[in-house]
Design a protein around this motif. Structure first.
Motif, PDB file in Angstrom:
ATOM      1  N   MET A   1       1.010  -1.044   0.041  1.00 47.10           N
ATOM      2  CA  MET A   1       0.130  -0.060   0.149  1.00 47.10           C
ATOM      3  C   MET A   1       0.793   1.038  -0.100  1.00 47.10           C
ATOM      4  SD  MET A   1      -2.716   1.033   2.989  1.00 47.10           S
ATOM      5  CE  MET A   1      -3.396  -0.615   3.062  1.00 47.10           C
ATOM      6  N   SER A   2       0.404   2.099  -0.695  1.00 45.24           N
ATOM      7  CA  SER A   2       1.549   3.480  -0.844  1.00 45.24           C
ATOM      8  C   SER A   2       0.644   4.658  -1.401  1.00 45.24           C
ATOM      9  CB  SER A   2       2.695   3.265  -1.811  1.00 45.24           C
ATOM     10  OG  SER A   2       2.098   2.883  -2.986  1.00 45.24           O
ATOM     11  N   MET A   3       1.347   5.744  -1.391  1.00 49.21           N
ATOM     12  CA  MET A   3       0.592   6.998  -1.613  1.00 49.21           C
ATOM     13  C   MET A   3       0.752   7.236  -3.024  1.00 49.21           C
ATOM     14  SD  MET A   3      -0.635   7.843   1.237  1.00 49.21           S
ATOM     15  CE  MET A   3      -1.192   9.396   1.759  1.00 49.21           C
ATOM     16  N   ASN A   4      -0.212   7.819  -3.850  1.00 45.17           N
ATOM     17  CA  ASN A   4       0.158   8.479  -5.195  1.00 45.17           C
ATOM     18  C   ASN A   4       0.609  10.023  -4.909  1.00 45.17           C
ATOM     19  OD1 ASN A   4      -0.311   9.687  -7.519  1.00 45.17           O
ATOM     20  ND2 ASN A   4      -2.562   9.505  -7.508  1.00 45.17           N
ATOM     21  N   SER A   8      -2.319  12.280  -3.241  1.00 46.05           N
ATOM     22  CA  SER A   8      -2.306  11.683  -1.896  1.00 46.05           C
ATOM     23  C   SER A   8      -3.196  10.638  -1.572  1.00 46.05           C
ATOM     24  CB  SER A   8      -2.336  12.689  -0.916  1.00 46.05           C
ATOM     25  OG  SER A   8      -1.355  13.441  -0.979  1.00 46.05           O
ATOM     26  N   LYS A   9      -3.646   9.904  -2.780  1.00 46.91           N
ATOM     27  CA  LYS A   9      -4.545   8.891  -2.739  1.00 46.91           C
ATOM     28  C   LYS A   9      -3.833   7.446  -2.466  1.00 46.91           C
ATOM     29  CE  LYS A   9      -8.982  10.422  -3.796  1.00 46.91           C
ATOM     30  NZ  LYS A   9      -9.074  11.205  -5.303  1.00 46.91           N
ATOM     31  N   ILE A  10      -4.209   6.683  -1.778  1.00 46.37           N
ATOM     32  CA  ILE A  10      -3.536   5.060  -1.733  1.00 46.37           C
ATOM     33  C   ILE A  10      -3.835   4.376  -2.623  1.00 46.37           C
ATOM     34  CG2 ILE A  10      -3.274   3.223  -0.241  1.00 46.37           C
ATOM     35  CD1 ILE A  10      -3.661   5.251   2.140  1.00 46.37           C
ATOM     36  N   ASP A  12      -3.262   0.611  -4.366  1.00 44.40           N
ATOM     37  CA  ASP A  12      -2.671  -0.709  -4.399  1.00 44.40           C
ATOM     38  C   ASP A  12      -2.073  -1.341  -5.716  1.00 44.40           C
ATOM     39  OD1 ASP A  12      -3.369  -1.400  -1.692  1.00 44.40           O
ATOM     40  OD2 ASP A  12      -5.657  -1.420  -2.305  1.00 44.40           O
ATOM     41  N   ARG A  35      -7.284  -0.976  -4.167  1.00 43.11           N
ATOM     42  CA  ARG A  35      -7.430   0.332  -4.847  1.00 43.11           C
ATOM     43  C   ARG A  35      -6.526   0.225  -6.113  1.00 43.11           C
ATOM     44  NH1 ARG A  35      -6.596   1.927   1.245  1.00 43.11           N
ATOM     45  NH2 ARG A  35      -5.428  -0.079   0.724  1.00 43.11           N
ATOM     46  N   ASP A 188       8.115  -0.092  -3.093  1.00 41.88           N
ATOM     47  CA  ASP A 188       7.054   0.091  -4.113  1.00 41.88           C
ATOM     48  C   ASP A 188       7.750   0.462  -5.531  1.00 41.88           C
ATOM     49  OD1 ASP A 188       5.003  -0.034  -2.213  1.00 41.88           O
ATOM     50  OD2 ASP A 188       4.946   2.199  -1.926  1.00 41.88           O
ATOM     51  N   ALA A 200       2.828   2.497  -6.374  1.00 43.32           N
ATOM     52  CA  ALA A 200       1.959   1.448  -5.668  1.00 43.32           C
ATOM     53  C   ALA A 200       3.007   0.177  -5.738  1.00 43.32           C
ATOM     54  CB  ALA A 200       0.878   1.227  -6.814  1.00 43.32           C
TER      55      ALA A 200
END
Ligand SMILES: Cc1cc2nc3c(=O)[nH]c(=O)nc-3n(C[C@H](O)[C@H](O)[C@H](O)COP(=O)(O)OP(=O)(O)OC[C@H]3O[C@@H](n4cnc5c(N)ncnc54)[C@H](O)[C@@H]3O)c2cc1C
Length: 381
Positions: A1-4, A8-10, A12, A35, A188, A200
């Protein structure tokens, strides 16, 4: 899981490519709770998926594809429940015709191969049955192989249905976002586009004719060719035939759409400019397809052609797709190289990618489709 990084949306999984395979993978992943964003350089359906003849065919598939193709066919018969629309799918059968008695052994050999492997979806029919099913076909045709559960769909309706379902399931589609680079960001992947970066842990490479370039961005060099298959659509005519007809020894796929147009393809090749992302019709080659169509269906000789087009996609050496986890880099999953027959496989390949990403494996037999077969060959050369 990580931030865009851009909003700032997570995320997957980042799916690269908004063709049908990208949409299907995204849909299955989103339904499994992931996601997902799709990054599409042009617009959804711009390349092979929007140009497709949309034949839904198990008939005459390579043995390595038969199990997943049969599962895909079950899904096509239930497609309304999967994507909320029938996608214009009709199961009126696909037929491979032997024009002359000398072509009959080709069909008999094929039938023996499938029967020996335990499959029953292909059947040999004689001239009388062929003429009963396709009265418009020239009576010189001798026999045929048929898969009665096969058929064809409407590619644009299918694109709309997969897109809508994916979005309802929460997939975010970015059109006009071409991927220019991919790099490691801790555990990521950071995917760069001119509009911003996305990060991601997992990536699906569904970039069609350009999938080799995406693989190269993560250091995997998979030799890929490409195809630029051409199509003809005629003016609308009265109902002429229901099944999709192909023929031994000549490129042809001949069918009638719901609107009444005759749709003629079969893999005749035009020209592709991969860098410019454009494909072109070669009219002298296309004339061969028109000739085959009129040889088999003499009554269509005076019907006007209203549109021709070509569409690009990746072709592998063995004409089998690359489906599966990257053999060399963690977090990268491939779905490309469908070599002109990936439309039918769309529902099942999305489910396979979801299995691999969500559960770390799949029960579906895809070993033979791994990129490994090309990497090993490359290493040996
Ligand atoms: C004329 C024609 C007839 C066909 N007929 C049949 C048939 O009858 N039956 C059948 O089963 N199959 C058929 N096929 C094959 C089938 O249509 C394809 O296998 C299938 O549509 C491939 O889907 P895809 O999503 O892998 O590729 P595509 O639909 O090509 O999608 C790939 C997407 O990736 C995008 N992309 C590429 N690079 C990047 C990047 N760097 N960043 C972001 N996005 C990128 C592209 O813009 C493209 O939209 C046909 C194909 C053609 C061309």
């Amino acid at each position: 899981m990580s931030m865009n990084a851009t909003d700032s949306k997570i995320i997957d999984t980042i799916v690269i490519g908004g063709g049908l395979h990208g949409l299907s993978a995204a849909l299955h992943l989103a339904r499994a709770g992931r996601r997902v964003v799709i990054l599409e350089r042009s617009w959804v359906g711009r390349h092979a998926s929007g140009a497709s003849a949309a034949g839904v065919r198990t008939l005459n598939r390579h043995p390595a594809e038969i199990p997943i193709s049969l599962e895909a066919m079950e899904m096509w018969h239930n497609i309304g429940a999967i994507v909320g629309d029938h996608c214009g799918f009709h199961a009126n059968g696909q037929i491979l015709v032997a024009e002359h008695p000398r072509h009959l052994p080709v069909l008999e050999k094929r039938l023996a191969l499938t029967r020996d492997a335990g499959y029953r979806h292909e059947e040999l029919i004689d001239r009388a049955e062929l003429l009963r099913l396709v009265p418009a076909i020239s009576p010189h045709c001798t026999a045929a192989l048929i898969a009665r559960q096969d058929g064809a769909a409407d590619p644009h309706r299918t694109l709309q249905a997969f897109r809508r379902s994916a979005e309802v399931a929460g997939v975010v589609i970015h059109e006009g976002f071409g991927v220019t680079a991919i790099e490691r960001a801790g555990s990521d992947w950071r995917v760069r586009t001119e509009q911003g970066d996305f990060t991601a842990p997992t990536i699906v490479n569904a970039a069609g004719a350009w999938a080799g370039k995406i693989a190269a961005m993560v250091g995997e060099h998979i030799p890929l060719g490409y195809k630029a298959s051409m199509m003809i659509a005629t003016e609308r005519v009265a109902p002429l035939l229901k099944p999709v007809v192909s023929v031994v020894g000549r490129p042809l796929s001949f069918k009638q759409s719901d609107q009444g147009t005759l749709v003629i393809g079969g893999g005749l090749q035009g020209r592709a400019d991969i860098e410019a992302q454009k494909s072109f019709v070669d009219f002298s080659e296309l004339a061969k397809g028109a000739r085959t169509a009129t040889d088999l269906f003499p009554s269509v000789g005076t019907i006007r052609i209203v549109r021709t087009w070509a569409g690009m996609e990746a072709k592998t050496d063995d004409h089998l797709p690359v489906v599966g986890a990257s053999p060399t880099v963690a977090g990268i999953f491939h779905a490309f190289g469908f070599s002109g027959h990936g439309f039918q496989l769309v529902p099942v390949v999305g489910a396979i990618l979801s299995d691999l990403i969500v559960h770390g494996g799949t029960n579906r037999p895809i070993k033979r489709l791994s990129a490994d077969r090309f990497l090993q060959k490359h290493a040996a050369e």
